[in-house]
Design a protein around this motif. Structure first.
Motif, mmCIF file in Angstrom:
data_model
loop_
_atom_site.group_PDB
_atom_site.id
_atom_site.type_symbol
_atom_site.label_atom_id
_atom_site.label_comp_id
_atom_site.label_asym_id
_atom_site.label_seq_id
_atom_site.Cartn_x
_atom_site.Cartn_y
_atom_site.Cartn_z
ATOM 1 N N LEU A 392 0.827 -1.203 0.000
ATOM 2 C CA LEU A 392 0.000 0.000 0.000
ATOM 3 C C LEU A 392 0.863 1.255 0.000
ATOM 4 O O LEU A 392 1.537 1.559 0.985
ATOM 5 N N ALA A 394 -0.491 4.243 -1.991
ATOM 6 C CA ALA A 394 -1.314 5.143 -2.796
ATOM 7 C C ALA A 394 -1.063 6.594 -2.401
ATOM 8 O O ALA A 394 -0.775 6.912 -1.244
ATOM 9 N N LYS A 395 -1.182 7.490 -3.373
ATOM 10 C CA LYS A 395 -0.934 8.908 -3.132
ATOM 11 C C LYS A 395 -1.991 9.516 -2.208
ATOM 12 O O LYS A 395 -1.701 10.494 -1.512
ATOM 13 N N TRP A 396 -3.179 8.976 -2.237
ATOM 14 C CA TRP A 396 -4.245 9.529 -1.398
ATOM 15 C C TRP A 396 -4.155 9.038 0.045
ATOM 16 O O TRP A 396 -4.952 9.450 0.902
ATOM 17 N N ASP A 488 -7.551 4.984 -6.644
ATOM 18 C CA ASP A 488 -6.210 4.985 -7.241
ATOM 19 C C ASP A 488 -6.208 5.536 -8.658
ATOM 20 O O ASP A 488 -5.239 6.187 -9.083
ATOM 21 N N ARG A 489 -7.280 5.293 -9.389
ATOM 22 C CA ARG A 489 -7.312 5.655 -10.816
ATOM 23 C C ARG A 489 -7.623 7.123 -11.052
ATOM 24 O O ARG A 489 -7.429 7.615 -12.171
ATOM 25 N N LYS A 491 -7.465 11.327 -9.569
ATOM 26 C CA LYS A 491 -6.620 12.185 -8.734
ATOM 27 C C LYS A 491 -7.391 13.236 -7.956
ATOM 28 O O LYS A 491 -7.268 13.344 -6.741
ATOM 29 N N TYR A 521 -8.698 -5.588 -4.004
ATOM 30 C CA TYR A 521 -7.713 -4.506 -3.954
ATOM 31 C C TYR A 521 -6.398 -4.971 -3.342
ATOM 32 O O TYR A 521 -5.332 -4.483 -3.723
#
Length: 548
Positions: A392, A394-396, A488-489, A491, A521
């Motif tokens: 894990l 992810a940018k978020w 994820d897909r 922004k 996921y």
């Protein structure tokens, strides 16, 4: 002639009603009312209106009449008592006739002598609370009026849906009256179905206007915090007592993990379902060798207690059925134990043999509150994050939350649905710990609307399932896995893009259903739609397509 003095309003009211009865209904001329409160009940029950809404006070709406010769006969008194028994009292004793705390005998038929001698009471001004009684079912609502059919529906929901649907060009209207040109177009008619469960056709007619559709769906997921707090407080007492009882009856120590939509804050309705995992405080290891995606085998760790020896097979693997049977025995012993204070309110719910949960109904014993559905799930906690799981980053998601999410995972006794050589040793991998961390902190970095989109899509799914009872396998878990990939897909999850993101999420979900593939996921090789029937996937996809 009266010469009595009264200490308060209540004493004067009793005196007037018994010695000077004179209240008459201005509609049907009934004259056997004990006081104005009785008239108010009569007006609302018989004539469907408030006594004060029809006009004026006693000098204008009704008149006072005195029995012959000014005396109150015993026969009249008996009739009045009998009549009083037939008229139900108002809950809480509040007056419904607009009474403001002042009571005088200014208009008594005995004349000015009575007015001078009877000391009139002038109490403090009190705010009159509106009539909250429920109208009889025989009284139809006014055209265009939304009235309650779901006792749990909030006033906010009613107002929001009324504004949106009445403004919609698709709203059905009643034909204009022809007589004499008097008729103006009627107000839009909204069906009596609760906004929280509006028909799929009603919502799909607003698909072209995503803003209005979002408003309706958002209004449907709002629920009173007071009611949810009451339920949660009761459930907390239940769990606390259950843990205390388990510590007395269990052969080995158990730990509790709270999971489910309430604890990851994605609940879209009342808090009436709770999930609790109970796992032994012991070391276990997961073996993924020759296991289907999403499943594993559990083997003994270095310091596993000897209490579990009877549950292992000869190869050292923990048998799910043995563990499940032992845990169910503990749960059953707890709810039947005299020391479990909530036992009298708890009843076991029958479940399919392959179900991994010991489900109980917990009765709140409150009028109008249904029992709460509680799942007690036996589980095994495994520390660490295996290499075949997704890392894990992810940018978020912040690094700290990602590390916390990858701290452990669980295995539950869910039966493998297919054929496998070691099928009797397979445990279903549960990422409840990681899911809870990710969903709770989805909007932490940018204060976005990820959770909002998820809840709205979840609400739409529930409305579709309400319209199509045949949908059983497709559930919120599939949506959760889809939404984590959706995060994820894309922004920009700022509020200004909420409508666009909602529309895009429906399009992508329809494609996934049509292709029959939603990836886990955390384990990308696991297609979680594999065991959902094709007809269900096609039906959900078709229903969702109506909103694109």
């Amino acid at each position: 002639m009266c010469k009595q003095h009264f200490k308060n309003q209540h004493g004067l009211s009793i005196h007037i009603s018994k010695m000077h009865p004179s209240i008459v209904c201005g509609v049907c001329q009934r004259n056997d009312f004990k006081n104005e409160h009785g008239l108010s009940i009569h007006m609302s029950k018989v004539h469907h209106q408030d006594s004060h809404s029809s006009g004026r006070r006693e000098t204008e709406l009704y008149s006072r009449k005195v029995p012959q010769h000014g005396h109150y006969h015993s026969k009249d008194r008996k009739d009045e008592k009998h009549s009083a028994r037939q008229r139900p009292s108002t809950a809480g004793g509040h007056r419904k006739d607009g009474y403001q705390g002042r009571f005088t005998t200014t208009h008594s038929p005995h004349g000015s002598a009575v007015n001078e001698k009877c000391k009139s009471y002038s109490g403090p001004e009190r705010e009159h609370k509106g009539d909250t009684r429920t109208w009889p079912k025989s009284v139809p609502p006014k055209f265009g009026e939304i009235h309650r059919t779901d006792t749990y529906m909030s006033e906010h929901v009613i107002k929001e849906v009324a504004k949106v649907v009445q403004a919609s060009p698709h709203t059905v209207t009643k034909p204009q009256e022809k007589a004499g040109g008097r008729g103006k177009p009627r107000e839009p008619l909204l069906t009596e179905r609760s906004p929280s469960s509006l028909s799929n056709s009603t919502l799909s007619c607003l698909a072209s206007d995503k803003s209005k559709l979002l408003t309706i769906l958002k209004a449907g997921i709002i629920c009173p915090k007071e009611d949810s707090k009451l339920r949660v407080d009761r459930v907390n007492v239940f769990v606390q007592n259950l843990e205390e009882t388990i510590s007395r009856v269990s052969d080995f120590p158990l730990e509790l993990f709270k999971s489910g939509s309430y604890y990851d804050k994605t609940k879209i309705d009342y808090a009436d379902e709770f999930d609790f995992m109970f796992y032994p405080k012991a070391n276990f290891e997961a073996d993924f060798t020759n296991c289907p995606p999403g499943f594993c085998k559990i083997k003994k760790g270095r310091t596993t207690s000897q209490d579990f020896d009877k549950m292992f097979n000869k190869d050292g693997y923990l048998v799910p059925d043995f563990f499940k049977e032992k845990m169910f025995q503990i749960f059953k012993k707890c709810i039947e134990s005299p020391g479990f204070r909530e036992g009298r309110r708890t009843k076991r719910k029958p479940r399919a043999p392959e179900s991994p949960a010991f489900t109980v109904f917990y009765d709140l014993q409150l009028q109008g509150k249904p029992p709460i559905d509680i799942d007690l799930v036996p589980a095994i906690r495994v520390d660490g994050w295996p290499s075949n799981f997704r890392k894990l980053h992810a940018k978020w998601l912040s690094d700290d939350h990602a590390k916390e999410a990858m701290k452990c995972f669980h295995a539950v006794t869910k039966t493998f649905p297919g054929k496998q050589a070691d099928g009797g040793l397979l445990w279903r991998v549960s990422f409840s710990h990681a899911e809870k961390k990710l969903i709770n902190h989805a909007d932490y970095t940018d204060k976005g609307v990820r959770k909002t989109i998820f809840k709205i899509l979840k609400k739409l799914k529930e409305d579709i399932k309400t319209d199509c009872p045949g949908i059983e396998k497709f559930c919120s878990y599939h949506l959760k896995m889809f939404m984590l990939g959706f995060f994820d897909r894309h922004k920009d999850f700022s509020e200004k893009n909420e409508e666009l993101l909602f529309n895009q999420s429906i399009k992508e979900l329809v494609k996934c259903l049509q292709s029959g593939e939603i990836r886990n996921y955390f384990i990308p090789s696991d297609n979680i739609l594999k065991y959902v029937p094709d007809n269900e996937k096609a039906l959900v996809a078709r229903k969702l397509s109506e909103y694109i």
